[in-house]
Write a protein that holds these residues in place. Structure first.
Motif, PDB file in Angstrom:
ATOM      1  N   GLU A  60       0.826  -1.204   0.000  1.00 20.49           N
ATOM      2  CA  GLU A  60       0.000   0.000   0.000  1.00 20.49           C
ATOM      3  C   GLU A  60       0.866   1.263   0.000  1.00 20.49           C
ATOM      4  N   ASP A  61       1.768   1.328  -0.989  1.00 23.46           N
ATOM      5  CA  ASP A  61       2.569   2.524  -1.195  1.00 23.46           C
ATOM      6  C   ASP A  61       2.852   2.667  -2.683  1.00 23.46           C
ATOM      7  N   THR A 113       3.633  20.630  -8.374  1.00 19.65           N
ATOM      8  CA  THR A 113       2.852  19.748  -7.502  1.00 19.65           C
ATOM      9  C   THR A 113       1.749  20.486  -6.755  1.00 19.65           C
ATOM     10  N   SER A 114       0.736  19.708  -6.380  1.00 21.55           N
ATOM     11  CA  SER A 114      -0.355  20.209  -5.550  1.00 21.55           C
ATOM     12  C   SER A 114      -0.924  19.043  -4.765  1.00 21.55           C
ATOM     13  N   GLY A 115      -1.696  19.344  -3.727  1.00 18.46           N
ATOM     14  CA  GLY A 115      -2.322  18.298  -2.938  1.00 18.46           C
ATOM     15  C   GLY A 115      -1.541  17.973  -1.675  1.00 18.46           C
ATOM     16  N   THR A 116      -1.845  16.816  -1.084  1.00 16.65           N
ATOM     17  CA  THR A 116      -1.238  16.384   0.169  1.00 16.65           C
ATOM     18  C   THR A 116       0.163  15.833  -0.075  1.00 16.65           C
ATOM     19  N   THR A 117       1.142  16.340   0.675  1.00 10.06           N
ATOM     20  CA  THR A 117       2.520  15.892   0.502  1.00 10.06           C
ATOM     21  C   THR A 117       2.707  14.505   1.101  1.00 10.06           C
ATOM     22  N   PHE A 158       0.305   9.316  -1.505  1.00 10.37           N
ATOM     23  CA  PHE A 158       0.797   9.829  -2.779  1.00 10.37           C
ATOM     24  C   PHE A 158      -0.359   9.968  -3.770  1.00 10.37           C
ATOM     25  N   TYR A 159      -1.443   9.189  -3.549  1.00  7.62           N
ATOM     26  CA  TYR A 159      -2.594   9.309  -4.458  1.00  7.62           C
ATOM     27  C   TYR A 159      -3.263  10.671  -4.340  1.00  7.62           C
ATOM     28  N   GLN A 160      -2.958  11.432  -3.287  1.00  2.56           N
ATOM     29  CA  GLN A 160      -3.506  12.775  -3.119  1.00  2.56           C
ATOM     30  C   GLN A 160      -2.541  13.857  -3.599  1.00  2.56           C
ATOM     31  N   TYR A 161      -1.452  13.436  -4.243  1.00  8.62           N
ATOM     32  CA  TYR A 161      -0.401  14.346  -4.693  1.00  8.62           C
ATOM     33  C   TYR A 161      -0.408  14.363  -6.218  1.00  8.62           C
TER      34      TYR A 161
END
Length: 302
Positions: free
Chosen positions: A140-141, A182-186, A251-254
């Motif tokens: 799960e990464d 980039t945008s979103g959660t780091t 990373f799916y939120q990045y």
């Protein structure tokens, strides 16, 4: 249970993103990809950490054009687990993907690595492969891998004449990938490594990146050198190279673009400093007349 809970969480996230006003398609694309993976595949019973170590090695070898090294690992795996082989893969890329899928890893985005005619910006001597981004369902990464290789022997033009032993070629070279715009959660960087080989079976592993902020990518420095291996051949430690980072599930939120990068020096030139940011990777040289940088022509969107 964890998989069921995660799938439910992913579905909720997809719903929330889909209804957001003005939401970009890229914002939910990785979520949809993960959901499809969970719906359409069954996790194989493998030692996931051991499997990921092998998978990371195969990916680094593949992007750095150490195809024999990658296929040695893949073929050894099929000898031990023939029942997991799904089809009659033909191309090197198909063999890679078949192996990854059998180990619960799925390529999310790979823009141009299926082609043989990709070239690079900054040098006609080096081919930089597009960054491969893969989702590891078992751990799960996410695994991000970039690299390239020399398409000729022009590196010998930069090297001292070696009759016996070895000699360095200039100062340190650098291999990396940039995560740009980039945008979103780091996400969190879980592990990272680099790989360099000489095309004759010799290689070195890199574990200490030159940059601290992994959210913008990774870059490793290494000393390239020429080594006399027989009266007729010299091996170049620097022929192929790769950089890799394993990022946390979020990373799916990045979102952004990933780009492979390489810097080469010769003569008495050295890297003064190297920087990684959301606009790319930049190098400061002691003498820029004896150094150049190159990156791939097609960014990988994520």
């Amino acid at each position: 249970i964890m998989t069921v809970l995660l799938l439910g969480a992913i579905s909720v996230c997809i719903m929330s993103v889909s209804v957001a006003a003005g939401g970009r398609a890229d914002d939910n694309e990785k979520l949809l990809f993960m959901e499809q993976v969970y719906r359409n595949t069954e996790t194989n019973a493998v030692d996931t950490q051991d499997a990921q170590d092998r998978i990371c090695e195969v990916l680094k070898k593949y992007v750095s054009h150490d195809i024999d090294g990658a296929m040695e690992i893949i073929n050894s795996y099929w000898e031990a687990c023939p029942e997991l082989r799904a089809g009659d893969a033909k191309s090197e890329y198909d063999l890679l993907e078949e192996y990854l899928n059998a180990n619960n890893v799925f390529i999310y985005r790979d823009e141009t690595s299926k082609t043989e005619d990709e070239r690079s910006v900054g040098s006609t001597d080096v081919q930089m492969n597009s960054v491969i981004i893969a989702y590891d369902q078992g751990n799960e990464d996410w695994i991000v891998t970039g690299g390239g290789y020399w398409i000729n022997t022009n590196y010998l033009n930069d090297a001292p004449i070696v009759l016996v032993g070895s000699a360095n070629v200039g100062g340190m070279d650098a291999i990396g990938f940039a995560l740009m715009n980039t945008s979103g959660t780091t996400p969190t960087l879980l592990s990272c490594s680099g790989y360099v080989h000489n095309g004759f079976g010799g290689s070195i592993d890199l574990y200490n990146p030159a940059n601290a902020n992994s959210s913008s990518g990774l870059v490793f420095q290494f000393q390239d050198y020429v080594e006399k291996i027989d009266p007729f051949d010299s091996a170049y430690m620097g022929y192929g190279f790769a950089a890799q980072g394993v990022y946390s599930l979020n990373f799916y939120q990045y979102n952004g673009q990933a780009r492979s990068y390489y810097a080469h020096s010769w003569n008495k030139n050295h890297i003064n400093s190297i920087g990684v940011s959301t606009t790319g990777i930049t190098v400061s040289w002691t003498n820029s007349a004896y150094g150049w940088e190159v990156y791939n022509t097609s960014d990988t969107n994520f």
